[in-house]
Design a protein around this motif. Structure first.
Motif, PDB file in Angstrom:
ATOM      1  N   LYS A   1       0.829  -1.202   0.000  1.00  0.00           N
ATOM      2  CA  LYS A   1       0.000   0.000   0.000  1.00  0.00           C
ATOM      3  C   LYS A   1       0.867   1.258   0.000  1.00  0.00           C
ATOM      4  O   LYS A   1       0.589   2.216  -0.723  1.00  0.00           O
ATOM      5  CB  LYS A   1      -0.929   0.004   1.208  1.00  0.00           C
ATOM      6  CG  LYS A   1      -1.871   1.195   1.256  1.00  0.00           C
ATOM      7  CD  LYS A   1      -2.825   1.051   2.415  1.00  0.00           C
ATOM      8  CE  LYS A   1      -3.773   2.232   2.508  1.00  0.00           C
ATOM      9  NZ  LYS A   1      -4.689   2.096   3.655  1.00  0.00           N
TER      10      LYS A   1
ATOM     11  N   LYS B   1      -6.534 -11.552   2.996  1.00  0.00           N
ATOM     12  CA  LYS B   1      -7.668 -10.641   3.061  1.00  0.00           C
ATOM     13  C   LYS B   1      -7.190  -9.216   3.298  1.00  0.00           C
ATOM     14  O   LYS B   1      -7.710  -8.261   2.723  1.00  0.00           O
ATOM     15  CB  LYS B   1      -8.617 -11.072   4.175  1.00  0.00           C
ATOM     16  CG  LYS B   1      -9.846 -10.191   4.303  1.00  0.00           C
ATOM     17  CD  LYS B   1     -10.754 -10.662   5.420  1.00  0.00           C
ATOM     18  CE  LYS B   1     -11.962  -9.741   5.573  1.00  0.00           C
ATOM     19  NZ  LYS B   1     -12.831 -10.174   6.699  1.00  0.00           N
ATOM     20  N   GLU B   2      -6.149  -9.084   4.156  1.00  0.00           N
ATOM     21  CA  GLU B   2      -5.603  -7.748   4.437  1.00  0.00           C
ATOM     22  C   GLU B   2      -5.019  -7.121   3.177  1.00  0.00           C
ATOM     23  O   GLU B   2      -5.205  -5.927   2.912  1.00  0.00           O
ATOM     24  CB  GLU B   2      -4.519  -7.835   5.529  1.00  0.00           C
ATOM     25  CG  GLU B   2      -5.027  -8.214   6.889  1.00  0.00           C
ATOM     26  CD  GLU B   2      -5.124  -9.725   7.098  1.00  0.00           C
ATOM     27  OE1 GLU B   2      -5.425 -10.137   8.225  1.00  0.00           O
ATOM     28  OE2 GLU B   2      -4.887 -10.487   6.117  1.00  0.00           O
TER      29      GLU B   2
ATOM     30  N   GLU C   1      -7.807  -5.944   0.965  1.00  0.00           N
ATOM     31  CA  GLU C   1      -8.437  -4.731   1.495  1.00  0.00           C
ATOM     32  C   GLU C   1      -7.589  -3.495   1.200  1.00  0.00           C
ATOM     33  O   GLU C   1      -8.121  -2.433   0.878  1.00  0.00           O
ATOM     34  CB  GLU C   1      -8.660  -4.880   2.996  1.00  0.00           C
ATOM     35  CG  GLU C   1      -9.780  -5.867   3.347  1.00  0.00           C
ATOM     36  CD  GLU C   1      -9.881  -6.137   4.834  1.00  0.00           C
ATOM     37  OE1 GLU C   1      -8.940  -5.748   5.574  1.00  0.00           O
ATOM     38  OE2 GLU C   1     -10.884  -6.731   5.254  1.00  0.00           O
ATOM     39  N   GLU C   2      -6.252  -3.632   1.319  1.00  0.00           N
ATOM     40  CA  GLU C   2      -5.378  -2.492   1.017  1.00  0.00           C
ATOM     41  C   GLU C   2      -5.461  -2.132  -0.467  1.00  0.00           C
ATOM     42  O   GLU C   2      -5.500  -0.945  -0.831  1.00  0.00           O
ATOM     43  CB  GLU C   2      -3.929  -2.821   1.404  1.00  0.00           C
ATOM     44  CG  GLU C   2      -3.706  -3.145   2.867  1.00  0.00           C
ATOM     45  CD  GLU C   2      -3.939  -1.966   3.798  1.00  0.00           C
ATOM     46  OE1 GLU C   2      -4.581  -0.977   3.399  1.00  0.00           O
ATOM     47  OE2 GLU C   2      -3.488  -2.049   4.944  1.00  0.00           O
TER      48      GLU C   2
ATOM     49  N   LEU D   1      -8.015  -2.594  -2.377  1.00  0.00           N
ATOM     50  CA  LEU D   1      -9.325  -1.988  -2.581  1.00  0.00           C
ATOM     51  C   LEU D   1      -9.323  -0.523  -2.157  1.00  0.00           C
ATOM     52  O   LEU D   1      -9.909   0.326  -2.828  1.00  0.00           O
ATOM     53  CB  LEU D   1     -10.388  -2.764  -1.809  1.00  0.00           C
ATOM     54  CG  LEU D   1     -11.827  -2.241  -1.919  1.00  0.00           C
ATOM     55  CD1 LEU D   1     -12.290  -2.244  -3.376  1.00  0.00           C
ATOM     56  CD2 LEU D   1     -12.762  -3.084  -1.067  1.00  0.00           C
ATOM     57  N   GLN D   2      -8.650  -0.210  -1.041  1.00  0.00           N
ATOM     58  CA  GLN D   2      -8.562   1.175  -0.584  1.00  0.00           C
ATOM     59  C   GLN D   2      -7.907   2.062  -1.648  1.00  0.00           C
ATOM     60  O   GLN D   2      -8.389   3.150  -1.957  1.00  0.00           O
ATOM     61  CB  GLN D   2      -7.751   1.251   0.720  1.00  0.00           C
ATOM     62  CG  GLN D   2      -8.494   0.798   1.951  1.00  0.00           C
ATOM     63  CD  GLN D   2      -9.504   1.820   2.425  1.00  0.00           C
ATOM     64  OE1 GLN D   2      -9.368   3.011   2.179  1.00  0.00           O
ATOM     65  NE2 GLN D   2     -10.541   1.349   3.085  1.00  0.00           N
TER      66      GLN D   2
ATOM     67  N   ARG E   1     -10.200   2.446  -4.748  1.00  0.00           N
ATOM     68  CA  ARG E   1     -11.269   3.419  -4.501  1.00  0.00           C
ATOM     69  C   ARG E   1     -10.765   4.849  -4.622  1.00  0.00           C
ATOM     70  O   ARG E   1     -11.423   5.709  -5.209  1.00  0.00           O
ATOM     71  CB  ARG E   1     -11.858   3.192  -3.104  1.00  0.00           C
ATOM     72  CG  ARG E   1     -12.810   2.010  -3.008  1.00  0.00           C
ATOM     73  CD  ARG E   1     -13.221   1.793  -1.583  1.00  0.00           C
ATOM     74  NE  ARG E   1     -14.279   0.796  -1.462  1.00  0.00           N
ATOM     75  CZ  ARG E   1     -14.576   0.166  -0.340  1.00  0.00           C
ATOM     76  NH1 ARG E   1     -13.887   0.420   0.764  1.00  0.00           N
ATOM     77  NH2 ARG E   1     -15.560  -0.714  -0.309  1.00  0.00           N
TER      78      ARG E   1
ATOM     79  N   LEU F   1     -11.517  -8.303  -3.282  1.00  0.00           N
ATOM     80  CA  LEU F   1     -12.847  -7.839  -2.920  1.00  0.00           C
ATOM     81  C   LEU F   1     -13.387  -6.844  -3.932  1.00  0.00           C
ATOM     82  O   LEU F   1     -12.630  -6.055  -4.506  1.00  0.00           O
ATOM     83  CB  LEU F   1     -12.800  -7.179  -1.534  1.00  0.00           C
ATOM     84  CG  LEU F   1     -12.171  -8.017  -0.411  1.00  0.00           C
ATOM     85  CD1 LEU F   1     -12.073  -7.197   0.859  1.00  0.00           C
ATOM     86  CD2 LEU F   1     -12.985  -9.271  -0.167  1.00  0.00           C
ATOM     87  N   GLN F   2     -14.706  -6.866  -4.134  1.00  0.00           N
ATOM     88  CA  GLN F   2     -15.393  -5.881  -4.979  1.00  0.00           C
ATOM     89  C   GLN F   2     -14.647  -5.685  -6.305  1.00  0.00           C
ATOM     90  O   GLN F   2     -14.050  -4.635  -6.559  1.00  0.00           O
ATOM     91  CB  GLN F   2     -15.551  -4.554  -4.241  1.00  0.00           C
ATOM     92  CG  GLN F   2     -16.367  -4.703  -2.954  1.00  0.00           C
ATOM     93  CD  GLN F   2     -16.645  -3.377  -2.307  1.00  0.00           C
ATOM     94  OE1 GLN F   2     -16.885  -2.393  -2.996  1.00  0.00           O
ATOM     95  NE2 GLN F   2     -16.624  -3.349  -0.994  1.00  0.00           N
TER      96      GLN F   2
ATOM     97  N   ASP G   1      -5.902   6.439   4.745  1.00  0.00           N
ATOM     98  CA  ASP G   1      -7.240   5.928   5.087  1.00  0.00           C
ATOM     99  C   ASP G   1      -8.157   7.048   5.609  1.00  0.00           C
ATOM    100  O   ASP G   1      -9.335   7.096   5.288  1.00  0.00           O
ATOM    101  CB  ASP G   1      -7.143   4.814   6.125  1.00  0.00           C
ATOM    102  CG  ASP G   1      -6.495   3.556   5.573  1.00  0.00           C
ATOM    103  OD1 ASP G   1      -6.455   3.406   4.336  1.00  0.00           O
ATOM    104  OD2 ASP G   1      -6.030   2.723   6.367  1.00  0.00           O
TER     105      ASP G   1
END
Length: 322
Positions: A25, A51-52, A55-56, A58-59, A62, A85-86, A316
């Protein structure tokens, strides 16, 4: 130095676990801060994505989506893809685009030898890749210098790819981009002068995103100025904020705040938690705290891993409050 606004390529490691996700990230944020608005992640070597890590990613996806950019993915294995994810936040690239990724990664390596990537085209005929690259050069460079750069890049691509034909077209007519409109400042970073480590942390979070966010000493800042977000960096002293930060915090009203503290104690200890409670108690109830972060210092130095975590936390906070 070439403008990196075009595309940036990043090869991911074999395993992207929780710890690797922090580094990933931070690397992506640095690319965005350098001007990248389209980033392609090469998953060819990646066998595991936690998963972590997802998620990073995805952040970052976005955030790029908000600023008109794009986070792309290529050569991703089915098991890894299932973890992401997504998926609608990502663009998945074809074989031709994957070849372009390799070309772009090579071009990034030689950014100091030319001015800009004007265009890049890839077409496939059976298993043969045809790559056309249009590069902009400084008009002051000689043809001998330009030709050396062209041959260097061509050789690098031919070494990395098999069955490839590379055409590089140099140009000195680089189109000037129109000046960007000034952006109204809605964020601010302030820091106390009690420690060099505090200043170092303030500088680190300021460099997290490409916006030109003001970063000033508390002594040079008025608490009456209104911002959408004020990030305050200070030293923990006697279980509360240092004297400069304490006075500033008490004067704030109706502000959205992010608190970044530096301590010589372990930042996840019970002591550090009590300190943050004491610091929060200094604020008028009309203020809203949108994020807190505590990092450690040893001999007035902050480890690079803690600076990286602080940048990720600030990123974040910006994401959630934009």
């Amino acid at each position: 130095m070439a403008d990196s606004n075009t595309v940036q390529a990043l090869a991911l490691p074999a395993r992207v676990d929780a710890e690797a996700a922090i580094i990933l990230k931070s690397t992506l944020i640095k690319l965005i801060n350098g001007g990248a608005r389209k980033i392609i992640c090469n998953f060819f070597a990646t066998e595991f994505l936690s998963k972590e890590g997802a998620e990073e990613l995805l952040q970052v996806a976005r955030f790029l989506h908000k600023v008109g950019g794009e986070l792309g993915i290529c050569l991703v294995k089915p098991d890894v893809k299932a973890t992401i994810l997504q998926l609608h936040f990502f663009k998945f690239y074809s074989v031709e685009e994957s070849v372009a990724l390799v070309a772009l990664r090579n071009l990034v390596t030689y950014f100091d030898l030319y001015e800009d990537i004007l265009d890049l085209k890839v077409r496939m005929e059976n298993t043969v890749a045809y790559i056309e690259i249009y590069l902009g050069f400084d008009a002051n460079q000689t043809m001998v210098q330009v030709q050396k750069t062209v041959e260097l890049i061509r050789h690098s691509l031919e070494q990395e790819l098999t069955d490839v034909h590379v055409l590089i077209v140099p140009s000195t007519t680089i189109e000037e981009s129109s000046p960007s409109q000034p952006v109204e400042q809605t964020k601010q970073i302030v820091f106390s002068s009690q420690s060099h480590a505090v200043w170092k942390l303030a500088q680190a979070i300021q460099q997290t995103i490409p916006e030109d966010i003001p970063c000033s000493s508390i002594n040079e800042t008025s608490a009456t100025n209104s911002f959408d977000l004020i990030s305050i960096v200070f030293l923990i002293d006697q279980a509360t904020a240092d004297s400069e930060a304490t006075l500033y915090l008490k004067e704030l009203h109706e502000q959205k705040l992010a608190l970044f503290a530096v301590t010589e104690n372990y930042p996840y200890s019970g002591y550090a938690g009590e300190c943050m409670k004491n610091i929060t108690a200094l604020l008028d109830t009309s203020n809203i705290i949108v994020g807190k972060f505590i990092c450690r210092t040893t001999d007035n130095q902050i480890p690079e891993t803690d600076l990286m975590r602080a940048r990720n936390k600030y990123f974040d906070i910006i994401q959630e409050n934009t």
